[in-house]
Design an enzyme around this catalytic site. Structure first.
Site, PDB file in Angstrom:
ATOM      1  N   SER A 134       0.860  -1.193   0.000  1.00  0.00           N
ATOM      2  CA  SER A 134       0.000   0.000   0.000  1.00  0.00           C
ATOM      3  C   SER A 134       0.889   1.233   0.000  1.00  0.00           C
ATOM      4  O   SER A 134       2.011   1.196   0.525  1.00  0.00           O
ATOM      5  CB  SER A 134      -0.871   0.015   1.261  1.00  0.00           C
ATOM      6  OG  SER A 134      -1.472   1.290   1.414  1.00  0.00           O
ATOM      7  N   TYR A 164      -0.983  -1.370  10.340  1.00  0.00           N
ATOM      8  CA  TYR A 164      -1.121  -1.620   8.897  1.00  0.00           C
ATOM      9  C   TYR A 164       0.126  -1.146   8.139  1.00  0.00           C
ATOM     10  O   TYR A 164       0.669  -1.853   7.286  1.00  0.00           O
ATOM     11  CB  TYR A 164      -2.377  -0.886   8.418  1.00  0.00           C
ATOM     12  CG  TYR A 164      -2.753  -1.076   6.968  1.00  0.00           C
ATOM     13  CD1 TYR A 164      -3.420  -2.222   6.552  1.00  0.00           C
ATOM     14  CD2 TYR A 164      -2.473  -0.102   6.027  1.00  0.00           C
ATOM     15  CE1 TYR A 164      -3.807  -2.384   5.223  1.00  0.00           C
ATOM     16  CE2 TYR A 164      -2.854  -0.249   4.700  1.00  0.00           C
ATOM     17  CZ  TYR A 164      -3.519  -1.391   4.304  1.00  0.00           C
ATOM     18  OH  TYR A 164      -3.894  -1.544   2.984  1.00  0.00           O
TER      19      TYR A 164
HETATM   20  P1  NAP Z   1     -11.409  -6.206   0.784  1.00  0.00           P
HETATM   21  O1  NAP Z   1     -12.368  -5.913  -0.313  1.00  0.00           O
HETATM   22  O2  NAP Z   1     -11.821  -5.965   2.198  1.00  0.00           O
HETATM   23  O3  NAP Z   1     -10.944  -7.723   0.628  1.00  0.00           O
HETATM   24  C1  NAP Z   1     -10.126  -8.329   1.580  1.00  0.00           C
HETATM   25  C2  NAP Z   1      -9.935  -9.792   1.205  1.00  0.00           C
HETATM   26  O4  NAP Z   1      -9.071 -10.380   2.196  1.00  0.00           O
HETATM   27  C3  NAP Z   1     -11.253 -10.566   1.169  1.00  0.00           C
HETATM   28  O5  NAP Z   1     -11.268 -11.416   0.049  1.00  0.00           O
HETATM   29  C4  NAP Z   1     -11.195 -11.368   2.452  1.00  0.00           C
HETATM   30  O6  NAP Z   1     -11.812 -12.638   2.259  1.00  0.00           O
HETATM   31  C5  NAP Z   1      -9.689 -11.571   2.659  1.00  0.00           C
HETATM   32  N1  NAP Z   1      -9.414 -11.824   4.071  1.00  0.00           N
HETATM   33  C6  NAP Z   1      -9.637 -10.996   5.128  1.00  0.00           C
HETATM   34  N2  NAP Z   1      -9.321 -11.622   6.275  1.00  0.00           N
HETATM   35  C7  NAP Z   1      -8.898 -12.875   5.933  1.00  0.00           C
HETATM   36  C8  NAP Z   1      -8.461 -13.997   6.656  1.00  0.00           C
HETATM   37  N3  NAP Z   1      -8.391 -14.002   8.005  1.00  0.00           N
HETATM   38  N4  NAP Z   1      -8.133 -15.111   5.978  1.00  0.00           N
HETATM   39  C9  NAP Z   1      -8.219 -15.154   4.631  1.00  0.00           C
HETATM   40  N5  NAP Z   1      -8.627 -14.130   3.878  1.00  0.00           N
HETATM   41  C10 NAP Z   1      -8.956 -12.999   4.524  1.00  0.00           C
HETATM   42  O7  NAP Z   1     -10.047  -5.388   0.614  1.00  0.00           O
HETATM   43  P2  NAP Z   1      -9.374  -4.763  -0.697  1.00  0.00           P
HETATM   44  O8  NAP Z   1      -9.618  -3.310  -0.678  1.00  0.00           O
HETATM   45  O9  NAP Z   1      -9.708  -5.565  -1.886  1.00  0.00           O
HETATM   46  O10 NAP Z   1      -7.814  -4.963  -0.324  1.00  0.00           O
HETATM   47  C11 NAP Z   1      -7.031  -5.997  -0.871  1.00  0.00           C
HETATM   48  C12 NAP Z   1      -5.559  -5.685  -0.589  1.00  0.00           C
HETATM   49  O11 NAP Z   1      -5.207  -4.424  -1.138  1.00  0.00           O
HETATM   50  C13 NAP Z   1      -5.236  -5.599   0.902  1.00  0.00           C
HETATM   51  O12 NAP Z   1      -3.975  -6.192   1.152  1.00  0.00           O
HETATM   52  C14 NAP Z   1      -5.180  -4.104   1.172  1.00  0.00           C
HETATM   53  O13 NAP Z   1      -4.355  -3.812   2.250  1.00  0.00           O
HETATM   54  C15 NAP Z   1      -4.615  -3.615  -0.143  1.00  0.00           C
HETATM   55  N6  NAP Z   1      -4.896  -2.206  -0.427  1.00  0.00           N
HETATM   56  C16 NAP Z   1      -6.190  -1.759  -0.632  1.00  0.00           C
HETATM   57  C17 NAP Z   1      -6.403  -0.413  -0.938  1.00  0.00           C
HETATM   58  C18 NAP Z   1      -7.784   0.128  -1.220  1.00  0.00           C
HETATM   59  O14 NAP Z   1      -7.920   1.350  -1.462  1.00  0.00           O
HETATM   60  N7  NAP Z   1      -8.830  -0.670  -1.264  1.00  0.00           N
HETATM   61  C19 NAP Z   1      -5.324   0.466  -1.004  1.00  0.00           C
HETATM   62  C20 NAP Z   1      -4.033  -0.019  -0.774  1.00  0.00           C
HETATM   63  C21 NAP Z   1      -3.843  -1.358  -0.505  1.00  0.00           C
HETATM   64  P3  NAP Z   1     -12.849 -13.276   3.346  1.00  0.00           P
HETATM   65  O15 NAP Z   1     -13.904 -12.243   3.566  1.00  0.00           O
HETATM   66  O16 NAP Z   1     -13.319 -14.520   2.674  1.00  0.00           O
HETATM   67  O17 NAP Z   1     -12.031 -13.568   4.543  1.00  0.00           O
END
Ligand code: NAP
Length: 254
Positions: free
Chosen positions: A147, A160
């Site tokens: 990130s 984080y």
């Molecule tokens: P999201 O929509 O909340 O998705 C998170 C994913 O992680 C879900 O598929 C969830 O699956 C899985 N997860 C959460 N806890 C888990 C666990 N205990 N075991 C296995 N799987 C788990 O988040 P996102 O925005 O797509 O983010 C994805 C990545 O991008 C993350 O690493 C985040 O830090 C990074 N990121 C996001 C942004 C942004 O703006 N969105 C910016 C920078 C970086 P389940 O619900 O099935 O557990």
């Protein structure tokens, strides 16, 4: 260019906003994908959607593998289960991640521990387990989703930011250990991306964020999927230990 025909990929957090876009992009270029997450029902729903929209490659259907990344015994089983199902693991995308935000002075041990366990420690375990089969195959692509916050810091996110910055150093170390075996390991660092997480922001918050981004808007899952596809491709074989920032110019981090 950037075709992934015949390749097998594991994507963690595949049911989430960014993970589903990455899985869709890899599948769209011909990869067979193992979709992982802790919620089997969500995964099944997404797999059906993927099979409907993209279909399966010639070398087999996309599959779902449930794994709770907060449980080390389940994490240890994920790579063996992927190998059993797909036969090989060419691409590992460590995308799953959580936030447990709180100001540092108020942050609870649980909030720290949970974020480090899921966002950092599980990635170490998955990289460790995938090293041997990738070394044997003399090919591998590891992509760790970090990130912008791992480079810039962010109030309320000591846990984080520490996990994301930790991934960067860990990825560089791994990259050096396995480079001679045809394996690359890189980070992909999104800025603000439109997902369920960011759609919870109100109009005023969204405007304030957009004002900080030279491109004037948040990125999409497709922007991250395209970058991941590039890093996964054979053509990106001379890029390792790098971070690819995809943030609309919000932080130009050299
Ligand atoms: P999201 O929509 O909340 O998705 C998170 C994913 O992680 C879900 O598929 C969830 O699956 C899985 N997860 C959460 N806890 C888990 C666990 N205990 N075991 C296995 N799987 C788990 O988040 P996102 O925005 O797509 O983010 C994805 C990545 O991008 C993350 O690493 C985040 O830090 C990074 N990121 C996001 C942004 C942004 O703006 N969105 C910016 C920078 C970086 P389940 O619900 O099935 O557990």
């Amino acid at each position: 260019m950037f075709r992934l025909n015949g390749m097998n990929a594991l994507v963690t957090g595949a049911s989430g906003g960014i993970g589903s876009a990455i899985a869709t992009a890899l599948a769209g270029q011909g990869a067979r994908v193992a979709l992982s997450g802790s919620n089997g029902e969500k995964l099944r729903g997404f797999r059906e959607q993927l099979m409907g929209e993209i279909g399966a490659p010639e070398h087999g259907d996309h599959v779902e593998i449930t794994c709770d990344l907060s449980k080390s015994d389940q994490v240890e089983e994920l790579i063996p289960a992927t190998l059993d199902t797909l036969g090989s693991i060419d691409i590992l995308v460590n995308n799953a991640g959580i936030t447990r935000d709180n100001l540092g002075m108020r942050m609870k041990d649980d909030e720290w521990d949970e974020v480090i366990r899921i966002n950092l420690e599980s990635v170490f375990r998955l990289m460790r387990a995938s090293a041997k089969p990738m070394m044997k195959a003399r090919f591998g692509r590891v992509i760790n989703i970090t990130s912008v916050v791992g480079s810039t810091g962010n109030p309320g996110q000591m846990n984080y930011a520490a996990a994301k910055a930790g991934l960067t150093g860990m990825t560089k170390s791994f990259a050096q250990e396995v480079a001679s075996r045809g394996i690359t390991a890189n980070c992909l660092a999104p800025g603000f991306i439109r997902t369920a997480m960011t759609s919870a922001l109100d109009e005023k918050q969204t405007e304030a964020i957009n004002a900080r981004i030279p491109m004037g808007k948040m990125g999409s899952g497709e922007d991250i999927g395209a970058a991941a596809t590039f890093l996964a491709s054979r053509e990106a074989g001379y890029i390792t230990g790098e971070t690819l920032h995809v943030n609309g110019g919000m932080a130009m981090l050299g």
